[in-house]
Structure formats: structure tokens, C-alpha cells
Motif scaffolding. Structure first.
Motif, PDB file in Angstrom:
ATOM      1  N   CYS A 134       0.844  -1.264   0.062  1.00 48.73           N
ATOM      2  CA  CYS A 134       0.135   0.106   0.138  1.00 48.73           C
ATOM      3  C   CYS A 134       0.923   1.232  -0.173  1.00 48.73           C
ATOM      4  O   CYS A 134       2.028   1.132   0.338  1.00 48.73           O
ATOM      5  CB  CYS A 134      -0.927  -0.032   1.079  1.00 48.73           C
ATOM      6  N   SER A 135       0.151   2.383  -0.197  1.00 44.57           N
ATOM      7  CA  SER A 135       0.847   3.802  -0.494  1.00 44.57           C
ATOM      8  C   SER A 135      -0.123   4.677   0.125  1.00 44.57           C
ATOM      9  O   SER A 135      -1.294   4.563  -0.232  1.00 44.57           O
ATOM     10  CB  SER A 135       1.501   3.860  -1.690  1.00 44.57           C
ATOM     11  N   ASN A 136       0.445   5.754   0.547  1.00 47.73           N
ATOM     12  CA  ASN A 136      -0.751   6.948   0.871  1.00 47.73           C
ATOM     13  C   ASN A 136      -0.277   8.222  -0.186  1.00 47.73           C
ATOM     14  O   ASN A 136      -0.358   9.316   0.378  1.00 47.73           O
ATOM     15  CB  ASN A 136      -0.542   7.416   2.567  1.00 47.73           C
ATOM     16  N   ASP A 137       0.332   7.784  -1.110  1.00 51.98           N
ATOM     17  CA  ASP A 137       0.837   8.702  -2.154  1.00 51.98           C
ATOM     18  C   ASP A 137      -0.104   8.618  -3.497  1.00 51.98           C
ATOM     19  O   ASP A 137       0.136   9.099  -4.456  1.00 51.98           O
ATOM     20  CB  ASP A 137       2.127   8.186  -2.688  1.00 51.98           C
ATOM     21  N   GLY A 138      -1.471   8.599  -3.204  1.00 46.08           N
ATOM     22  CA  GLY A 138      -2.527   8.580  -4.134  1.00 46.08           C
ATOM     23  C   GLY A 138      -2.956   7.169  -4.650  1.00 46.08           C
ATOM     24  O   GLY A 138      -2.208   6.531  -4.891  1.00 46.08           O
ATOM     25  N   ALA A 139      -4.113   7.349  -5.025  1.00 42.99           N
ATOM     26  CA  ALA A 139      -4.888   5.943  -5.252  1.00 42.99           C
ATOM     27  C   ALA A 139      -4.567   5.533  -6.674  1.00 42.99           C
ATOM     28  O   ALA A 139      -4.356   4.448  -6.692  1.00 42.99           O
ATOM     29  CB  ALA A 139      -6.480   6.409  -5.539  1.00 42.99           C
ATOM     30  N   ASP A 140      -4.164   6.276  -7.626  1.00 37.03           N
ATOM     31  CA  ASP A 140      -3.708   5.907  -8.968  1.00 37.03           C
ATOM     32  C   ASP A 140      -2.236   5.390  -8.885  1.00 37.03           C
ATOM     33  O   ASP A 140      -1.931   4.298  -9.444  1.00 37.03           O
ATOM     34  CB  ASP A 140      -3.734   7.396  -9.862  1.00 37.03           C
ATOM     35  N   TYR A 141      -1.345   6.090  -8.097  1.00 32.23           N
ATOM     36  CA  TYR A 141       0.090   5.475  -7.671  1.00 32.23           C
ATOM     37  C   TYR A 141      -0.059   4.190  -7.271  1.00 32.23           C
ATOM     38  O   TYR A 141       0.665   2.949  -7.622  1.00 32.23           O
ATOM     39  CB  TYR A 141       0.848   6.375  -7.163  1.00 32.23           C
ATOM     40  N   ALA A 142      -0.877   3.850  -6.182  1.00 29.98           N
ATOM     41  CA  ALA A 142      -0.993   2.704  -5.339  1.00 29.98           C
ATOM     42  C   ALA A 142      -1.505   1.712  -6.431  1.00 29.98           C
ATOM     43  O   ALA A 142      -1.017   0.478  -6.366  1.00 29.98           O
ATOM     44  CB  ALA A 142      -1.641   2.858  -4.140  1.00 29.98           C
ATOM     45  N   ALA A 143      -2.593   1.889  -6.996  1.00 28.13           N
ATOM     46  CA  ALA A 143      -3.044   0.932  -8.140  1.00 28.13           C
ATOM     47  C   ALA A 143      -2.123   0.595  -9.184  1.00 28.13           C
ATOM     48  O   ALA A 143      -2.011  -0.668  -9.585  1.00 28.13           O
ATOM     49  CB  ALA A 143      -4.510   1.521  -8.835  1.00 28.13           C
ATOM     50  N   GLY A 144      -1.281   1.488  -9.520  1.00 29.87           N
ATOM     51  CA  GLY A 144      -0.492   1.259 -10.629  1.00 29.87           C
ATOM     52  C   GLY A 144       0.779   0.533 -10.210  1.00 29.87           C
ATOM     53  O   GLY A 144       1.177  -0.540 -10.865  1.00 29.87           O
ATOM     54  N   MET A 145       1.027   0.234  -8.775  1.00 32.51           N
ATOM     55  CA  MET A 145       1.903  -0.499  -8.177  1.00 32.51           C
ATOM     56  C   MET A 145       1.305  -1.842  -7.594  1.00 32.51           C
ATOM     57  O   MET A 145       1.940  -2.827  -7.301  1.00 32.51           O
ATOM     58  CB  MET A 145       2.572   0.123  -6.907  1.00 32.51           C
ATOM     59  N   GLY A 146      -0.041  -2.186  -8.061  1.00 36.20           N
ATOM     60  CA  GLY A 146      -0.653  -3.398  -7.672  1.00 36.20           C
ATOM     61  C   GLY A 146      -1.001  -3.478  -5.935  1.00 36.20           C
ATOM     62  O   GLY A 146      -1.335  -4.387  -5.718  1.00 36.20           O
ATOM     63  N   GLY A 147      -1.241  -2.268  -5.572  1.00 38.45           N
ATOM     64  CA  GLY A 147      -1.545  -2.100  -4.395  1.00 38.45           C
ATOM     65  C   GLY A 147      -2.670  -1.351  -3.915  1.00 38.45           C
ATOM     66  O   GLY A 147      -3.604  -1.424  -4.751  1.00 38.45           O
ATOM     67  N   ILE A 148      -2.821  -0.996  -2.544  1.00 36.33           N
ATOM     68  CA  ILE A 148      -4.234  -0.246  -2.326  1.00 36.33           C
ATOM     69  C   ILE A 148      -3.737   1.157  -1.800  1.00 36.33           C
ATOM     70  O   ILE A 148      -2.530   1.431  -1.398  1.00 36.33           O
ATOM     71  CB  ILE A 148      -4.842  -0.782  -1.228  1.00 36.33           C
ATOM     72  N   LEU A 149      -4.402   2.095  -1.774  1.00 40.79           N
ATOM     73  CA  LEU A 149      -4.279   3.330  -1.199  1.00 40.79           C
ATOM     74  C   LEU A 149      -4.092   3.417   0.415  1.00 40.79           C
ATOM     75  O   LEU A 149      -5.047   2.854   0.932  1.00 40.79           O
ATOM     76  CB  LEU A 149      -5.402   4.588  -1.581  1.00 40.79           C
TER      77      LEU A 149
END
Length: 149
Positions: A134-149
Motif C-alpha cells: 500500500c501507499s498513501n501517495d495517491g490512489a492512481d499510484y497505489a493501483a499502478g503498483m498493484g496495491g491499495i491506497l
């Protein structure tokens, strides 16, 4: 200093993250169509074990931690069962959670794996093991990495 994720990331790694005190799924007998549910749980063809998860788990040196009936050849639980009682007689498969100790596996807390080495600057990435979670760096970024926001 490792910190648990905040700002959108869940507190624990998801159930697909392989955690727990059990053998690799390749060592488990009779896994139905390779369906594994992480955390030491798999969909198993259990007829030869009397549809009893305790008997199934013991067949490869483990102890039953949980037993369930699945909904449709997947990891979704339809009904909770008991380790030492038959589940869904007439069904060809059941969900068994097997561990070396018989205790439920613990899910891990995601660990900081941010590229800049810091998980306190607002653009933070967390991983479960080696896998991005997961990442808190934006939904598009997280989805692009294969994770969740």
C-alpha cells in the motif's frame, strides 16, 4: 524505526500475503485446483479425510487451526466449522487452516519500503515481505503498483 502504516493503508497485510507457521503450499496434499488463501489456509479436496480438517492437517504433520465451508471453489467463507467434525458432507472440498502449532497464523504489519527510506514524509510505500502492499501517495499510484491506497 519501523512504523505501522497510516493515512489509508490497512493495519495488517492482506490475507493473500503468505504468513504463518506452516509449510509452503507446495507441500500440502490435495489442494483443490491450487486455490490457496494465504495465512496457512487452502481449499482442499477432503473426502479421503472424511471432510475433517484435523485429519487433513495431521496427514502432513500440521494441526488444524480453523475449518470452514467455502462458497464457490474459492476462499470466501460460507460457514464456520469445527476442526474435529466433518464439514459439508457431500461437498468435495473445504477450507482448512493448518499450522505447525494449531494456533491461528498472525498477519504481519506492513513494513516501510519507500524508495527514499522514509515513511514519515507523506508519500510512503509499505510492503508485505517483498511485495508492495500500500501507499498513501495517491490512489492512481497505489493501483499502478498493484496495491491499495
Amino acid at each position: 524505526d519501523e512504523q505501522a502504516p497510516t493515512d489509508g493503508c490497512d493495519d495488517l497485510c492482506d490475507e493473500e500475503a503468505p504468513m504463518g507457521d506452516c509449510d509452503d503450499f507446495s507441500q500440502w496434499p490435495n489442494v483443490d485446483n491450487g486455490v490457496t488463501c494465504g495465512s496457512c489456509k487452502a481449499l482442499v479436496e477432503a473426502e479421503e479425510f472424511g471432510n475433517v480438517c484435523a485429519t487433513y492437517c495431521e496427514s502432513f504433520g500440521h494441526k488444524c487451526a480453523a475449518a470452514q465451508e467455502e462458497t464457490d471453489e474459492d476462499c470466501e467463507v460460507a460457514e464456520e466449522g469445527s476442526c474435529d467434525k466433518p464439514i459439508a458432507l457431500g461437498s468435495s472440498d473445504i477450507l482448512c487452516t493448518c499450522t505447525r502449532t494449531g494456533e491461528m497464523p498472525q498477519q504481519a504489519i506492513p513494513e516501510c519500503c519507500d524508495g527514499d527510506g522514509s515513511c514519515d514524509d507523506g508519500d510512503d510505500d509499505y510492503c508485505c515481505g517483498e511485495k508492495f502492499y500500500c501507499s498513501n501517495d495517491g490512489a492512481d499510484y497505489a493501483a499502478g503498483m498493484g496495491g491499495i491506497l
